[in-house]
Design an enzyme around this catalytic site. Structure first.
Site, short mmCIF file in Angstrom:
data_model
loop_
_atom_site.label_atom_id
_atom_site.label_comp_id
_atom_site.label_asym_id
_atom_site.label_seq_id
_atom_site.Cartn_x
_atom_site.Cartn_y
_atom_site.Cartn_z
N PHE A 150 0.90 -1.37 -0.01
CA PHE A 150 0.09 0.13 0.07
C PHE A 150 0.84 1.19 0.06
O PHE A 150 0.62 2.25 0.01
CB PHE A 150 -0.88 -0.09 1.04
CG PHE A 150 -1.98 -0.99 1.21
CD1 PHE A 150 -3.23 -0.78 0.58
CD2 PHE A 150 -1.72 -2.36 1.74
CE1 PHE A 150 -4.11 -2.02 0.50
CE2 PHE A 150 -2.57 -3.31 1.67
CZ PHE A 150 -3.72 -3.16 1.08
N LYS A 152 2.97 4.64 -0.88
CA LYS A 152 2.87 5.65 -2.06
C LYS A 152 3.91 6.17 -2.51
O LYS A 152 4.91 6.43 -1.37
CB LYS A 152 1.92 7.02 -1.10
CG LYS A 152 0.72 6.86 -0.52
CD LYS A 152 0.16 8.01 -0.14
CE LYS A 152 0.69 8.73 1.09
NZ LYS A 152 0.76 7.77 2.44
N GLY A 254 -8.75 18.40 -9.38
CA GLY A 254 -7.42 18.71 -10.08
C GLY A 254 -7.46 18.32 -11.47
O GLY A 254 -8.74 18.43 -12.01
N CYS A 261 -0.49 3.05 -10.82
CA CYS A 261 -1.46 2.21 -10.07
C CYS A 261 -2.97 2.45 -10.33
O CYS A 261 -3.65 1.56 -10.89
CB CYS A 261 -1.17 2.22 -8.69
SG CYS A 261 0.52 1.51 -8.29
N LYS A 264 -4.28 1.38 -13.89
CA LYS A 264 -4.28 0.35 -14.22
C LYS A 264 -5.00 -0.62 -13.17
O LYS A 264 -5.67 -1.78 -13.57
CB LYS A 264 -2.88 -0.35 -14.55
CG LYS A 264 -2.17 -0.92 -13.32
CD LYS A 264 -0.95 -1.45 -13.54
CE LYS A 264 -0.10 -1.76 -12.10
NZ LYS A 264 -0.77 -2.57 -11.31
P1 NAD Z 1 8.36 -1.34 -11.75
O1 NAD Z 1 8.01 -1.46 -13.18
O2 NAD Z 1 8.97 -0.13 -11.17
O3 NAD Z 1 9.46 -2.56 -11.36
C1 NAD Z 1 9.12 -3.81 -11.71
C2 NAD Z 1 10.30 -4.40 -11.85
O4 NAD Z 1 10.66 -5.80 -12.04
C3 NAD Z 1 11.38 -3.98 -12.84
O5 NAD Z 1 12.73 -3.43 -12.40
C4 NAD Z 1 11.40 -4.99 -13.87
O6 NAD Z 1 12.82 -5.05 -14.59
C5 NAD Z 1 11.47 -6.26 -13.03
N1 NAD Z 1 11.37 -7.47 -13.66
C6 NAD Z 1 10.33 -7.82 -14.55
N2 NAD Z 1 10.16 -8.94 -14.83
C7 NAD Z 1 11.16 -9.57 -14.27
C8 NAD Z 1 11.67 -11.09 -13.95
N3 NAD Z 1 11.13 -11.83 -14.83
N4 NAD Z 1 12.49 -11.26 -13.37
C9 NAD Z 1 13.27 -10.29 -12.43
N5 NAD Z 1 12.87 -8.91 -12.56
C10 NAD Z 1 11.70 -8.81 -13.34
O7 NAD Z 1 6.93 -1.78 -11.02
P2 NAD Z 1 6.40 -1.14 -9.51
O8 NAD Z 1 5.87 0.34 -9.67
O9 NAD Z 1 7.54 -1.42 -8.43
O10 NAD Z 1 5.28 -2.11 -9.22
C11 NAD Z 1 5.51 -3.49 -9.18
C12 NAD Z 1 4.01 -4.10 -8.74
O11 NAD Z 1 3.78 -3.27 -7.21
C13 NAD Z 1 2.81 -3.70 -9.54
O12 NAD Z 1 2.09 -4.88 -9.54
C14 NAD Z 1 2.28 -2.72 -9.01
O13 NAD Z 1 0.97 -2.58 -9.30
C15 NAD Z 1 2.61 -3.05 -7.44
N6 NAD Z 1 2.41 -1.64 -6.54
C16 NAD Z 1 2.98 -0.40 -7.04
C17 NAD Z 1 3.09 0.54 -6.21
C18 NAD Z 1 3.74 1.91 -6.69
O14 NAD Z 1 3.59 2.89 -6.06
N7 NAD Z 1 4.25 1.92 -7.82
C19 NAD Z 1 2.46 0.62 -4.90
C20 NAD Z 1 1.84 -0.44 -4.53
C21 NAD Z 1 1.89 -1.76 -5.26
#
Ligand code: NAD
Length: 432
Positions: A150, A152, A254, A261, A264
């Protein structure tokens, strides 16, 4: 505890660094060699306040390492987090390819009991799919846990270190105990660790994001009604927020929500509800309203200028929100593309997102080195992201630099009466 985190993006890197900070041995894995090589040399690939220092300290103390070798990381770990991306598929569903690929690789590598944790945001039923994939590849015992994140962006470390709650979907006591022990240091201040079934844990993450997106779209519509009827959304917002059943967060109108997030996750929840033969009516509207809100800023510019052809428009803020360099689904993309399509010349400034923006717009816009450079000679300024440094500019200097003192404030960061008194033509969202 010995932990592997697969996927070293915004979530994986923060999660890995924070677990290391609490004394665990963490190996962060990514298949992006450039990223891993950079991290091995102390280069942080993203902007997130406090992260560089946290990574530096834990690397120096030997608790945090980076590798592309998933098999070795898994063999050295009892808990493996899957934190890879779950991008939007063509039909709006969450694309589980990376998650399931990693699950298969983890299963092939493990050499004893392993807790495999879905940290990525994944649709209901994914824990079962991961379990199936793993079962087909290994004879070793394992548990699959759903542990949605969760945090941010922009406050990720604080959120992870002091969570409001930790949600754990686990269906066997061995894994539940391990997860409780792992999270105990993060919940000493009383935040609950909520243990539930995997389906509920998976849905909880989507429900939270969908609720927040709904608040944003709802307040954007209230602001649009204010525009139509001459009411002031700030006054309305404060009156509404003082109701304790409602509260004050996420009530700021805004230019629409963006980021990696909300867009999608809203789409994915719509999609998997529909697959279960349920039409999630409210959420469909939340999405439609959000698209319209981004376009509304362009309509206001059209109404002011008639034609934007050849106009110089300064833009402050490119990231989808302050304190990050992330531009995934940022409203700035829709707004700038709209300006360019109308023949305007865009001079944009963002304190952190310039490099990312170059990958999106290339040479189609000018990247101003500072906020005042972006407005020099401008026919108008559009404020898209509310970075703190935009909140108290030198207005007299801006007036001297701009061709016309016109501001379209997509984040309501200035007071309309003050702006009028300073001689600006000032358009904001839902305020007369
Ligand atoms: P991101 O794209 O920043 O990072 C994903 C990473 O995974 C990348 O570095 C990519 O190279 C790596 N990757 C992909 N396939 C791989 C594999 N087969 N082996 C090893 N590494 C691999 O994504 P993110 O923003 O960190 O989000 C990750 C997940 O967390 C998503 O499901 C997202 O919805 C969720 N999430 C994101 C947030 C946010 O604020 N960004 C918050 C909560 C949950």
């Amino acid at each position: 505890m010995k932990i592997a985190v697969i996927g070293t993006g915004y979530v994986g890197l923060v999660v890995g660094a924070c677990f290391a900070e609490n004394g665990n041995d963490v190996i962060c894995v990514d298949n992006d060699q450039t990223k891993v090589r950079g991290l091995q040399r102390g280069r942080i690939p993203i902007y997130e306040p406090g992260l560089e220092e946290l990574v530096r300290r834990n690397r120096a103390e030997g608790r945090l390492t980076f590798t592309t070798a998933l098999d070795r990381a898994v063999r050295a770990s009892q808990i493996v987090f899957i934190a890879v991306g779950t991008p939007m598929g063509e039909d709006g569903s969450a694309d589980l390819q990376h998650v399931l690929d990693v699950a298969r690789d983890v299963a092939r590598a493990m050499k004893g009991y392993t807790v495999i944790v879905d940290k990525s945001t994944v649709p209901v039923g994914t824990a079962n799919k991961v379990r199936e994939v793993v079962r087909l590849q290994t004879t070793h015992p394992f548990s699959v846990v759903s542990n949605p994140e969760f945090l941010k962006q922009g406050a990720a470390i604080e959120d992870f270190m002091k969570p409001d709650r930790v949600v754990i979907g686990a269906e066997d006591p061995r894994a539940t105990d391990i997860m409780k022990e792992l999270y105990a240091p993060f919940t000493r201040t009383g935040a609950p660790i909520m243990i539930m079934d995997c389906a509920s844990a998976e849905l909880a993450k989507y429900a939270a994001n969908a609720m927040l997106a709904t608040r944003v779209s709802f307040m954007n519509e209230i602001a649009n009604v204010c525009d139509a009827l001459g009411a002031d959304v700030d006054q309305v917002r404060m009156a509404v927020a003082s109701d304790r059943r409602i509260g004050s967060s996420f009530l700021f109108p805004g230019v629409g929500y963006g980021g990696s997030c909300f867009p999608k996750d809203v789409k994915a929840l719509l999609r998997f509800s529909q697959d279960a033969r349920y039409e999630f009516g409210i959420l469909r509207a939340v999405e439609t309203v959000n698209e319209a809100q981004k376009a509304r800023m362009l309509m206001k510019l059209d109404a002011h200028f008639g034609s934007l052809k050849g106009r110089h428009i300064g833009v402050w803020g490119l990231a989808f929100k302050p304190k990050t360099d992330d531009m995934r689904e940022a409203p700035s993309i829709t707004i700038i593309n709209g300006l360019l399509a109308r023949g305007a010349n865009v001079h944009a400034f963002d304190p952190e997102a310039e490099q990312v923006a170059r990958g999106i717009f290339g040479s189609r816009i000018v990247y101003a080195p500072g906020s005042y450079d972006a407005v020099t000679g401008a026919d108008a300024l559009v404020i898209v992201t509310e970075w703190s440094e935009f909140r108290r500019p030198d207005f007299a200097r801006m007036k001297r630099l701009m061709r016309a003192p016109v501001i379209f404030d997509g984040r309501n960061i200035y007071n309309p009466a003050t702006m009028r008194a300073l001689g600006f033509t000032y358009h904001s969202v839902g305020r007369p």
